[in-house]
Design an enzyme around this catalytic site. Structure first.
Site, PDB file in Angstrom:
ATOM      1  N   GLU A   1       8.851  -4.357  10.902  1.00  0.00           N
ATOM      2  CA  GLU A   1       9.271  -3.044  10.417  1.00  0.00           C
ATOM      3  C   GLU A   1       9.721  -2.156  11.565  1.00  0.00           C
ATOM      4  O   GLU A   1       9.010  -1.976  12.546  1.00  0.00           O
ATOM      5  CB  GLU A   1       8.141  -2.356   9.645  1.00  0.00           C
ATOM      6  CG  GLU A   1       8.568  -1.004   9.075  1.00  0.00           C
ATOM      7  CD  GLU A   1       7.589  -0.432   8.070  1.00  0.00           C
ATOM      8  OE1 GLU A   1       7.824   0.714   7.618  1.00  0.00           O
ATOM      9  OE2 GLU A   1       6.610  -1.114   7.719  1.00  0.00           O
TER      10      GLU A   1
ATOM     11  N   ASP B   1       0.829  -1.212   0.000  1.00  0.00           N
ATOM     12  CA  ASP B   1       0.000   0.000   0.000  1.00  0.00           C
ATOM     13  C   ASP B   1       0.859   1.256   0.000  1.00  0.00           C
ATOM     14  O   ASP B   1       0.339   2.364  -0.135  1.00  0.00           O
ATOM     15  CB  ASP B   1      -0.999  -0.004   1.158  1.00  0.00           C
ATOM     16  CG  ASP B   1      -0.346  -0.076   2.525  1.00  0.00           C
ATOM     17  OD1 ASP B   1       0.901  -0.153   2.603  1.00  0.00           O
ATOM     18  OD2 ASP B   1      -1.081  -0.078   3.535  1.00  0.00           O
ATOM     19  N   SER B   2       2.175   1.085   0.077  1.00  0.00           N
ATOM     20  CA  SER B   2       3.097   2.203  -0.128  1.00  0.00           C
ATOM     21  C   SER B   2       2.933   2.805  -1.516  1.00  0.00           C
ATOM     22  O   SER B   2       3.423   3.910  -1.779  1.00  0.00           O
ATOM     23  CB  SER B   2       4.542   1.737   0.073  1.00  0.00           C
ATOM     24  OG  SER B   2       4.801   0.562  -0.678  1.00  0.00           O
TER      25      SER B   2
ATOM     26  N   LYS C   1      -1.403  -9.522   2.809  1.00  0.00           N
ATOM     27  CA  LYS C   1      -0.685  -9.061   4.002  1.00  0.00           C
ATOM     28  C   LYS C   1      -1.562  -8.062   4.739  1.00  0.00           C
ATOM     29  O   LYS C   1      -2.209  -7.220   4.105  1.00  0.00           O
ATOM     30  CB  LYS C   1       0.648  -8.411   3.640  1.00  0.00           C
ATOM     31  CG  LYS C   1       1.442  -7.944   4.877  1.00  0.00           C
ATOM     32  CD  LYS C   1       2.848  -7.506   4.528  1.00  0.00           C
ATOM     33  CE  LYS C   1       2.917  -6.138   3.894  1.00  0.00           C
ATOM     34  NZ  LYS C   1       2.462  -5.055   4.825  1.00  0.00           N
TER      35      LYS C   1
ATOM     36  N   GLU D   1      -1.786  -5.658   8.609  1.00  0.00           N
ATOM     37  CA  GLU D   1      -1.039  -5.123   9.738  1.00  0.00           C
ATOM     38  C   GLU D   1      -1.748  -5.424  11.056  1.00  0.00           C
ATOM     39  O   GLU D   1      -2.990  -5.437  11.119  1.00  0.00           O
ATOM     40  CB  GLU D   1      -0.877  -3.609   9.586  1.00  0.00           C
ATOM     41  CG  GLU D   1      -0.090  -3.201   8.355  1.00  0.00           C
ATOM     42  CD  GLU D   1       0.065  -1.691   8.206  1.00  0.00           C
ATOM     43  OE1 GLU D   1       0.643  -1.258   7.202  1.00  0.00           O
ATOM     44  OE2 GLU D   1      -0.393  -0.947   9.100  1.00  0.00           O
TER      45      GLU D   1
ATOM     46  N   ASP E   1      -1.025  -6.244  -0.248  1.00  0.00           N
ATOM     47  CA  ASP E   1      -1.460  -5.593   0.991  1.00  0.00           C
ATOM     48  C   ASP E   1      -2.969  -5.389   0.994  1.00  0.00           C
ATOM     49  O   ASP E   1      -3.559  -4.982  -0.027  1.00  0.00           O
ATOM     50  CB  ASP E   1      -0.800  -4.212   1.122  1.00  0.00           C
ATOM     51  CG  ASP E   1       0.434  -4.230   1.990  1.00  0.00           C
ATOM     52  OD1 ASP E   1       0.614  -5.197   2.759  1.00  0.00           O
ATOM     53  OD2 ASP E   1       1.214  -3.267   1.899  1.00  0.00           O
TER      54      ASP E   1
END
Length: 279
Positions: A186, A49-50, A118, A120, A88
């Protein structure tokens, strides 16, 4: 598992089996050409998602949508033959509960062909991870600095120092116990990342963590020097393509203004006149 030895893309169980056997190589990708470049070298490729910050100019990842992730996921899928594709789940697509998470994860996988998603979060996401895994959705977890929680974390700070250490360890064990096949760490102190790597049965993928992690991941535009708005400490720039590109654009602009481009070799001549038929 070398790129030359692989004939088909690995699956999540193959990535899990690489723990302690071979360092896991990963990069992000958002486009087909970039995916093709890294396909021979990466064990898995992440559509992060970056993309919101790197390609769309957003101030954070919070504005990224399902549609954006699916669009870029489809583009990356077209460029991969050997590397596994992970995508993501964007902010707001899974936090409401397991049912919402499954609906959106299933859509991502169905529309992109991704092998895994993925998401978080640690302890508080364990129930959701278990729910997804039980229904056939492989999950890569992500703990430590979780950019989607940047407003509650108070900035892009290292996570897991001091009083946070044991809480982050609980996060690591929670996602592993819930069935995640790997976990991204991270901005986690190296000693804590090493401890997680030693204690967890699943691979750890470091980004600003430790060389002792089971694998590493970077944002490709960071390591190629294409994204230059800022440079995190954990990024090593292996090239300066942004500067090269800007110089090329400047040269092109100068040649256009000087009317030296296009040259004779870049334009098309009129068709040669046809000869009249002989009588």
């Amino acid at each position: 598992m070398s790129a030359t030895a692989r004939k088909t893309a690995p699956m999540p169980d193959d990535i899990r089996a690489m723990k302690g056997a071979s360092p896991i190589v990963s990069l992000t990708a958002y486009t087909t050409p970039m995916a093709r470049m890294m396909d021979d070298y990466c064990d898995f490729v992440l559509v992060g998602d970056s993309v919101g910050m790197v390609l769309h100019g957003l101030p954070s990842t919070l504005g990224v949508t399902m549609e954006m992730m699916i669009l870029h996921g489809q583009a990356v899928a077209r460029g991969l033959q050997k590397a596994m594709l992970v995508i993501d789940m964007p902010f707001g697509s899974y936090e409401q509960g397991p049912a919402q998470a499954f609906s959106n994860a299933a859509r991502i996988m169905a529309e992109t062909g991704a092998a895994a998603v993925k998401l978080e979060g640690g302890v508080h996401m364990a129930e959701t991870i278990a729910f997804l895994v039980a229904r056939g959705v492989p999950v890569m977890a992500h703990i430590g600095l979780t950019p989607q929680s940047i407003n509650t974390l108070g900035g892009y700070k290292v996570q897991g120092r001091g009083d946070q250490t044991e809480a982050l360890m609980r996060d690591a064990h929670a996602v592993a116990d819930a069935g995640a096949f790997s976990v991204v760490l991270e901005k986690v102190p190296a000693s804590l990342a090493d401890r997680m790597t030693a204690e967890l049965a699943i691979p750890t993928i470091g980004i600003g963590a430790s060389a002792g992690c089971d694998g590493q991941i970077l944002v490709v535009d960071d390591m190629l020097g294409l994204f230059t708005a800022f440079k995190p400490k954990f990024v090593k720039r292996y090239a300066a393509l942004g500067a090269v590109g800007e110089a090329a654009i400047a040269e092109y602009a100068a040649e256009v203004r000087a009317r030296s481009f296009p040259g004779p070799e870049h334009i098309f001549a009129d068709a040669a006149p046809q000869k009249a038929p002989q009588k």
